[in-house]
Design an enzyme around this catalytic site. Structure first.
Site, PDB file in Angstrom:
ATOM      1  N   PRO A 265      36.755  44.989  52.725  1.00 21.43           N
ATOM      2  CA  PRO A 265      37.458  44.599  51.512  1.00 21.43           C
ATOM      3  C   PRO A 265      38.604  43.628  51.799  1.00 21.43           C
ATOM      4  O   PRO A 265      39.304  43.771  52.799  1.00 21.43           O
ATOM      5  CB  PRO A 265      38.020  45.937  51.000  1.00 21.43           C
ATOM      6  CG  PRO A 265      38.205  46.749  52.245  1.00 21.43           C
ATOM      7  CD  PRO A 265      37.113  46.333  53.192  1.00 21.43           C
ATOM      8  N   ARG A 303      43.668  30.158  41.593  1.00 22.29           N
ATOM      9  CA  ARG A 303      42.490  30.826  41.031  1.00 22.29           C
ATOM     10  C   ARG A 303      42.193  30.458  39.570  1.00 22.29           C
ATOM     11  O   ARG A 303      41.025  30.258  39.216  1.00 22.29           O
ATOM     12  CB  ARG A 303      42.594  32.343  41.207  1.00 22.29           C
ATOM     13  CG  ARG A 303      42.677  32.764  42.682  1.00 22.29           C
ATOM     14  CD  ARG A 303      42.637  34.269  42.885  1.00 22.29           C
ATOM     15  NE  ARG A 303      41.305  34.797  42.728  1.00 22.29           N
ATOM     16  CZ  ARG A 303      40.871  35.432  41.660  1.00 22.29           C
ATOM     17  NH1 ARG A 303      41.673  35.644  40.630  1.00 22.29           N
ATOM     18  NH2 ARG A 303      39.633  35.855  41.589  1.00 22.29           N
ATOM     19  N   CYS A 333      51.445  16.973  38.951  1.00 19.58           N
ATOM     20  CA  CYS A 333      51.111  15.893  38.032  1.00 19.58           C
ATOM     21  C   CYS A 333      49.604  15.863  37.739  1.00 19.58           C
ATOM     22  O   CYS A 333      48.900  14.907  38.065  1.00 19.58           O
ATOM     23  CB  CYS A 333      51.573  14.571  38.629  1.00 19.58           C
ATOM     24  SG  CYS A 333      51.443  13.217  37.479  1.00 19.58           S
TER      25      CYS A 333
HETATM   26  N1  LLP Z   1      33.520  39.597  54.234  1.00 24.73           N
HETATM   27  C1  LLP Z   1      33.123  38.314  54.228  1.00 24.73           C
HETATM   28  C2  LLP Z   1      32.191  37.850  55.255  1.00 24.73           C
HETATM   29  C3  LLP Z   1      33.604  37.443  53.245  1.00 24.73           C
HETATM   30  O1  LLP Z   1      33.201  36.177  53.234  1.00 24.73           O
HETATM   31  C4  LLP Z   1      34.513  37.924  52.272  1.00 24.73           C
HETATM   32  C5  LLP Z   1      35.026  37.043  51.216  1.00 24.73           C
HETATM   33  C6  LLP Z   1      34.919  39.262  52.327  1.00 24.73           C
HETATM   34  C7  LLP Z   1      34.390  40.082  53.320  1.00 24.73           C
HETATM   35  C8  LLP Z   1      35.930  39.866  51.384  1.00 24.73           C
HETATM   36  O2  LLP Z   1      35.543  39.809  50.069  1.00 24.73           O
HETATM   37  P1  LLP Z   1      36.436  40.521  48.939  1.00 24.73           P
HETATM   38  O3  LLP Z   1      36.439  41.989  49.235  1.00 24.73           O
HETATM   39  O4  LLP Z   1      37.806  39.961  49.074  1.00 24.73           O
HETATM   40  O5  LLP Z   1      35.796  40.178  47.667  1.00 24.73           O
HETATM   41  N2  LLP Z   1      38.578  33.107  46.806  1.00 24.73           N
HETATM   42  C9  LLP Z   1      37.769  33.989  46.000  1.00 24.73           C
HETATM   43  C10 LLP Z   1      37.128  35.071  46.827  1.00 24.73           C
HETATM   44  C11 LLP Z   1      36.267  34.522  47.925  1.00 24.73           C
HETATM   45  C12 LLP Z   1      35.765  35.558  48.879  1.00 24.73           C
HETATM   46  C13 LLP Z   1      35.078  34.933  50.046  1.00 24.73           C
HETATM   47  N3  LLP Z   1      34.584  35.868  51.002  1.00 24.73           N
HETATM   48  C14 LLP Z   1      38.614  34.563  44.870  1.00 24.73           C
HETATM   49  O6  LLP Z   1      39.796  34.228  44.771  1.00 24.73           O
HETATM   50  O7  LLP Z   1      38.114  35.307  44.036  1.00 24.73           O
END
Ligand code: LLP
Length: 370
Positions: A265, A303, A333
């Site tokens: 997570p 985001r 800007c």
């Molecule tokens: N493991 C891997 C290999 C990943 O690529 C990611 C996230 C995670 C775990 C963790 O995922 P999470 O639990 O945070 O959903 N910038 C986007 C989220 C991109 C996540 C990319 N990979 C946002 O702001 O929603």
């Protein structure tokens, strides 16, 4: 977070440190960590914190002390994790488009590689025969908060495909590579329990078919969802956990050994624990809009611009003011530099401090100096 209780504290922080300011609630991070650790009734659950969500060293140290490992996606992340006290054995290195230079650097750090592409796997085997490694498979499920953060399915660049199992076996056998883990990551912010389970089922099918003899763990990746809007329901993770444990126990039974069950997570651990405090500099009425112009912008919290994501905003300085409609904008800007559009908020005055909530994940870490 109870805004009323914390209002004075947040205003005091904004006064003492200045704005824009990220503030974090470490107790909430630890609470979320314990939730993930315990929601699946399996004795061998481990958590790798996806540090891409927020690599603030204090947060890394906090989670290191709590017992987490790390999901690192670049050599820079792996090096920072090591500097913050994680050992190499606690770090899974899941890089994409890995160059040979990065491969050699990461190998020297001693981290476990998680590879998802045949040519990279071959190269790894040629350079580092007889090594342990983890393999990332495509979960064959499309899920996640929005299309940009969905990493499974036919159109995704990530993961090996189930039809590549025999080729993978040929390469790993030729170089004496030991496959100690199998991994998926399906997307970020997955709300449907059924999709999470289907992805796990698909990975376990791969594990059954591939019969790698040296497995130590199965890694379900990240993707646990947090509510962003007031009143949005939380996913019932303990209910999901029971289903996961039943499937995993059956798999371990077939496999002949109890393996570790990993989760990665990012968002779930840090999103809700963080706020971005900004100060309103101008309130400008045009023919059609009222803009609350802040001292921050998308270089601090991208985001909404990138994903159309909703972040709840609280006017800490005037919580009981009359509701009015605002576009809360940054100081960049570009007209797209908005934290919220047509948002009803208690009257905003120049000098007011706004709290942008759920800013603990993918805000600071996706920031820049633009
Ligand atoms: N493991 C891997 C290999 C990943 O690529 C990611 C996230 C995670 C775990 C963790 O995922 P999470 O639990 O945070 O959903 N910038 C986007 C989220 C991109 C996540 C990319 N990979 C946002 O702001 O929603």
């Amino acid at each position: 977070m109870d805004v009323r209780l914390n209002r004075e504290l947040l205003l005091e922080a904004a006064r003492s440190f200045g704005t824009p300011l990220f503030v974090y609630d470490q107790d909430l991070i630890l609470e979320r960590y314990r939730e993930v650790l315990t929601f699946t009734p399996w004795p061998k659950v481990k958590i790798l914190y996806a540090m891409k969500a927020n690599y603030n060293p204090e947060i890394l140290r906090l989670l290191q002390n709590a017992g987490a490992g790390i999901d690192a996606v670049s050599t820079a992340e792996a090096i920072l994790a090591l500097k913050c006290g994680f050992s190499a054995e606690q770090i899974l290195f899941t890089a994409n488009n890995l160059t040979e230079r990065e491969m050699r650097l990461a190998y020297a750090l001693g981290v476990l590689f998680n590879l998802d592409e045949i040519a990279t796997l071959r190269r790894f085997g040629e350079i580092f025969p007889e090594s342990d490694l983890c393999l990332r498979f495509n979960p064959e499920v499309v899920a996640g908060e929005n299309a940009k953060v969905q990493t499974g399915g036919e159109f995704s660049k990530f993961g090996l495909l189930s039809e590549q199992i025999s080729e993978v076996r040929e390469v790993t056998a030729r170089h004496g590579l030991r496959v100690v883990g199998l991994h998926i990551h399906t997307g970020s912010g997955i709300k449907e329990k059924s999709k999470f389970l289907l992805a796990l089922d698909n990975l376990l099918k791969v594990a059954d078919r591939a019969t790698f003899p040296d497995l130590r763990f199965i890694d379900c990746g990240g993707g646990l969802a947090v509510p962003y809007r007031p009143g949005e329901e939380r996913v019932d993770y303990p209910v999901l956990g029971k289903e996961i444990a039943a499937r995993f126990a059956a798999f371990c039974n077939r496999y002949g050994r109890d393996l570790d069950l990993l989760f990665e997570p990012g968002k779930y651990l840090t999103a809700e624990a963080g706020s971005l405090l900004v100060q309103v500099v101008t309130v400008k009425r045009t023919r059609r809009k009222t803009f609350a112009g802040t001292d921050s912008g998308f270089p601090h919290l991208i985001r909404p611009v990138l994903y159309g994501a909703y972040h709840h905003i609280v006017n800490l300085s005037n919580p009981d003011g009359d509701l009015q409609s605002y576009d809360v904008c940054g100081n960049i800007c570009e007209s797209g530099d908005l934290f919220a559009s047509d948002r009803l908020l208690p009257e905003i005055r120049p000098g007011d401090i706004l709290q942008i909530q759920n800013a603990g994940a993918y805000c600071y870490s996706m920031g820049g100096l633009y």
